[in-house]
Design an enzyme around this catalytic site. Structure first.
Site, PDB file in Angstrom:
ATOM      1  NE  ARG A  11      -4.008  40.371  -9.041  1.00  0.00           N
ATOM      2  CZ  ARG A  11      -4.812  39.318  -9.236  1.00  0.00           C
ATOM      3  NH1 ARG A  11      -5.345  39.116 -10.413  1.00  0.00           N
ATOM      4  NH2 ARG A  11      -5.050  38.482  -8.260  1.00  0.00           N
ATOM      5  CE  LYS A  36       7.558  60.181  -6.405  1.00  0.00           C
ATOM      6  NZ  LYS A  36       8.253  60.986  -5.375  1.00  0.00           N
ATOM      7  CD  GLU A  88       5.188  70.885  -4.850  1.00  0.00           C
ATOM      8  OE1 GLU A  88       6.367  70.757  -5.220  1.00  0.00           O
ATOM      9  OE2 GLU A  88       4.691  70.223  -3.913  1.00  0.00           O
ATOM     10  CE  LYS A 109       6.014  65.151 -10.946  1.00  0.00           C
ATOM     11  NZ  LYS A 109       5.256  65.269  -9.710  1.00  0.00           N
ATOM     12  CD  GLU A 154      11.415  59.683  -5.231  1.00  0.00           C
ATOM     13  OE1 GLU A 154      10.439  60.230  -5.756  1.00  0.00           O
ATOM     14  OE2 GLU A 154      11.613  59.654  -4.016  1.00  0.00           O
ATOM     15  NE  ARG A 209       8.655  61.050  -9.750  1.00  0.00           N
ATOM     16  CZ  ARG A 209       7.549  60.555 -10.265  1.00  0.00           C
ATOM     17  NH1 ARG A 209       7.620  59.534 -11.099  1.00  0.00           N
ATOM     18  NH2 ARG A 209       6.377  61.068  -9.985  1.00  0.00           N
ATOM     19  CG  ASN A 246       9.939  64.428  -2.828  1.00  0.00           C
ATOM     20  OD1 ASN A 246       8.827  64.950  -2.740  1.00  0.00           O
ATOM     21  ND2 ASN A 246      10.107  63.168  -3.128  1.00  0.00           N
ATOM     22  CG  HIS A 248       8.079  67.707  -1.142  1.00  0.00           C
ATOM     23  ND1 HIS A 248       8.576  68.825  -1.759  1.00  0.00           N
ATOM     24  CD2 HIS A 248       6.869  67.454  -1.725  1.00  0.00           C
ATOM     25  CE1 HIS A 248       7.708  69.220  -2.692  1.00  0.00           C
ATOM     26  NE2 HIS A 248       6.676  68.410  -2.688  1.00  0.00           N
ATOM     27  CG  HIS A 298       5.983  64.685   3.147  1.00  0.00           C
ATOM     28  ND1 HIS A 298       6.549  63.727   2.340  1.00  0.00           N
ATOM     29  CD2 HIS A 298       5.162  65.409   2.342  1.00  0.00           C
ATOM     30  CE1 HIS A 298       6.084  63.859   1.111  1.00  0.00           C
ATOM     31  NE2 HIS A 298       5.249  64.881   1.082  1.00  0.00           N
ATOM     32  CG  HIS A 350       1.629  69.051  -0.414  1.00  0.00           C
ATOM     33  ND1 HIS A 350       2.474  68.319   0.391  1.00  0.00           N
ATOM     34  CD2 HIS A 350       2.196  69.043  -1.652  1.00  0.00           C
ATOM     35  CE1 HIS A 350       3.506  67.885  -0.329  1.00  0.00           C
ATOM     36  NE2 HIS A 350       3.356  68.308  -1.571  1.00  0.00           N
TER      37      HIS A 350
END
Lengths: 459, 459
Positions: free
Chosen positions: B215, B237, B279, B321, B331, B335, B339, B342, B346, B359
């Site tokens: 955990r 993330k 990016e 960032k 987010e 935030r 993206n 993205h 994606h 990517h």
């Protein structure tokens, strides 16, 4: 010759003043501080609960010690009400126990017929889509009821469900992936709510899935076993097992609410009922002697499923758990005490095979071992050992590991991956002092552990 | 006929005052508020960074607007230093960018030769045991160096490593389980530290493993690609892919520190270098027009791996960032602007097969599509469209999806599981207004999206 390992700085002891919460400063000051800390928290919790709010409204301003006593009166009031339970007069008014975690606080609703109160659930649903995670045993019994409670009078909510195989042996990554598959195939988004409907395994898996799906969606716990209602659904510990150990992969992730409909216990098998009582006994042993004494007197009522007795045991267990979790959410120390008997118990579950014994059965045997070791260390009187054996036998729980299965080496090997190991040192929860007191420590004579393991293992 | 979907309340726009941070209240008040919010944060960040601390020490007390300008000077100072880079005069003194997240704040160290500074890493190691997670490409290059940095002068630290196969297609649950297996077999406990050594895939997987192992254990990011150094290692993330979509399973989990040794870029393949620049371009487009202009002038230096130019681009990207993440860790809205490109990207990665394109290559094509759509909506001038095409071509990045692969239906299907979908509504990051401004919104003409998809897809 006895050798004593050195203790890491994290070891400490918990004192619950079962006879006098306002112990004087003449006692050791750190004990006093610990007691004080606990009392401040009880106080806060007592002001939140409706029962104590009533007490405060009708009373005059209270001194600190008076207020602590009022909290105890409030706890006792439920006990007194056994003959005339609030559940009998108005079955749908839930008792509420609050888990105080700042902006992640949430209520535990406890009562009969709560699944017939749609508003209670619906106020905690985020977004319009709900995924109910349940299992093959619980689904035929309560899934329709829960779907109805989620959608009744609210046509904008749509519900999907995923029905997992039942049992601890399915608490693994493959089964968890089925939850993700269903959520993704159904195009659930971040504004969705997962609902765990079932026992501890379902709650742990659904909670972990909710924590990781799209990096976190909301979830609600609807526990349907005593084990889940008194322990696993509260406090945000979620996760799955690894072939080498229990609950080794998971997250701390809090639900939006916990809804305990005590009517779901009508369908609970005997063995499951007893399993949950192992955790109830635990709260008494580690921090609530008065509750332990109540259990000694009322265990027959719990086994007979007396609704008032069960409701009281659930409420008092949740209050104990909520208080500990509020003080130590991420298990920095105090929270570990809730794991009395669990280090031994997890080893039994892993060694015997997940699902052979129920979790509470393994915990009961583990509790006996922890108590045996505490006695060997000279930390508790023999009378406590006897009372523990007696109450667990009353609850129809095992008082030793399964015969002919566990060796000393198996225990040592499985206990070495326990989450409470720190820098190689195994820390244990052991009883110390009068009933209701325990320590979480790595500072104990290793011989006592060896003797306990030898006493309970095949050669 | 154009139809416009209604916007959820979450839609908003981001303004970066690239010419005058102290815009007057005569402009729309909500824009002003947004600007103000950003400026207050810049201010905080500027006081944390050593560069601006120096500025403040030598200057007189500053007015709010002066202070904002000083922040800009501080940013510019690195730019001015191109000819006389601090990395050249004292290569081992890192630039530090702080990610301000209360008790989860952490530093990003940026500089040359930092892996030869054991203290920098060791101060962030918790416990005595470290698990380095890396891949088959990076391990032969840097694993020994990292192990040396972790243990040099500190014999109490023991290091294990797990070497995963390299590539986006291995960012899955099966590969993740190898990390858990290694940690559990090696009996790692909660007082351990995981170290991610590699690019974005390694960072995301190691971070998620650290979040879920027992955990949660501590972890450190050592990114070795431009992509990871400017983006994925910062902000917490973490996660893995699902066959139906990118990063659908994961956690927000912050590292103890990010250590960017710019020397690791010496071994980076050309294509990986370009991928990371996608990016870098993104930060300019969404919130830092001045940085975009700098890139237009200096792209040839970045491609030639000029150390000062790379260090500046990494620093400025991390500053952008860090600021966004500090304002909106989970987010909630802001935030999401990180993206840009993205959602389209994606879909390309999922549709084309993970690992076919890097990517950043998919993000570059996705950025062109988002910019095309913004132009079709009438939200930006044609000049911005041209500049985006030009800079991405300069960076040797794709400016359209892979030929003959993606259909409109594939885009729609993969975009429907995007994490930014809310109650069924697909929200996108689109440019709006002068260079350096964007919106995150579900309130756009669906026809514009259809036209963009048709323009970039096979029929």
């Amino acid at each position: 010759m006895a050798s004593s390992a050195t203790s890491p700085s994290l070891s400490f002891s918990i004192e619950l003043s079962s006879t006098d919460p306002c112990r004087s400063r003449s006692e050791t000051s750190d004990l006093f501080l610990r007691c004080q800390n606990r009392d401040v928290k009880s106080l806060k919790s007592s002001f939140i609960s409706p029962a104590s709010l009533r007490l405060n409204r009708i009373g005059s301003p209270l001194s600190r010690c008076d207020r602590i006593r009022s909290s105890k009166i409030s706890a006792n009031s439920a006990q007194v009400m056994e003959a005339q339970s609030p559940f009998k007069t108005n079955s749908r008014v839930p008792t509420i126990v609050d888990v105080d975690l700042g902006n992640r606080s949430y209520p535990i609703y406890i009562g009969s017929g709560l699944l017939e109160e749609p508003d209670l659930l619906q106020r905690h649903v985020h977004g319009k889509r709900v995924l109910v995670v349940t299992n093959t045993t619980v689904a035929p019994l309560y899934l329709d009821k829960v779907i109805n409670a989620l959608t009744h009078g609210n046509s904008s909510i749509s519900v999907e469900s995923v029905i997992l195989p039942d049992g601890e042996k399915y608490k693994d990554m493959d089964t968890l992936m089925k939850v993700f598959d269903k959520a993704i195939e159904s195009r659930f988004d971040r504004r969705s709510t997962f609902v765990a409907l079932g026992g501890g395994v379902i709650g742990d898996m659904c909670g972990f899935a909710a924590s990781a799906f799209l990096r976190g969606v909301n979830f609600i716990q609807i526990p349907t076993t005593v084990m889940a209602q008194v322990d696993s659904s509260v406090g945000g510990k979620t996760g799955i097992n690894h072939p080498l150990g229990k609950n080794l992969i998971g997250a701390f992730y809090q639900p939006q609410c916990v809804l305990v409909d005590t009517d779901t216990l009508h369908t609970l098998p005997e063995r499951e009922l007893a399993s949950g009582l192992a955790e109830v006994v635990k709260y008494g042993l580690i921090r609530d002697a008065e509750f332990f004494e109540w259990q000694e007197k009322n265990m027959h009522l719990l086994l007979a499923r007396d609704p008032s007795a069960l409701a009281y045991a659930i409420k008092r267990s949740c209050e104990n758990k909520a208080e500990v979790v509020s003080l130590d959410e991420k298990e920095g120390g105090l929270r570990a005490t809730l794991n009395l008997g669990h280090t031994f118990g997890h080893a039994i579950e892993t060694g015997f095979g997940y699902g052979q014994w129920l979790h509470g059965e393994a915990v009961a045997a583990g509790t006996v071992m922890a108590v045996d070791m505490s006695y060997r260390l000279g930390w508790i009187d023999e009378s406590i050992v006897k009372r523990v054996y007696h109450i667990l036998q009353q609850a129809k729980l095992p008082i030793a590991p399964p015969e002919g299965v566990m060796t000393v080496e198996m225990f040592k090997s499985y206990m070495a991956v326990d989450k409470k190991v720190a820098d190689g040192l195994l820390r244990l929860i052991l009883l110390k002092g009068p009933l209701g007191n325990c320590v979480f420590t790595g500072d104990y004579d290793r011989n006592a552990l060896d003797e306990t393991l030898r006493a309970f293992c095949k050669s």
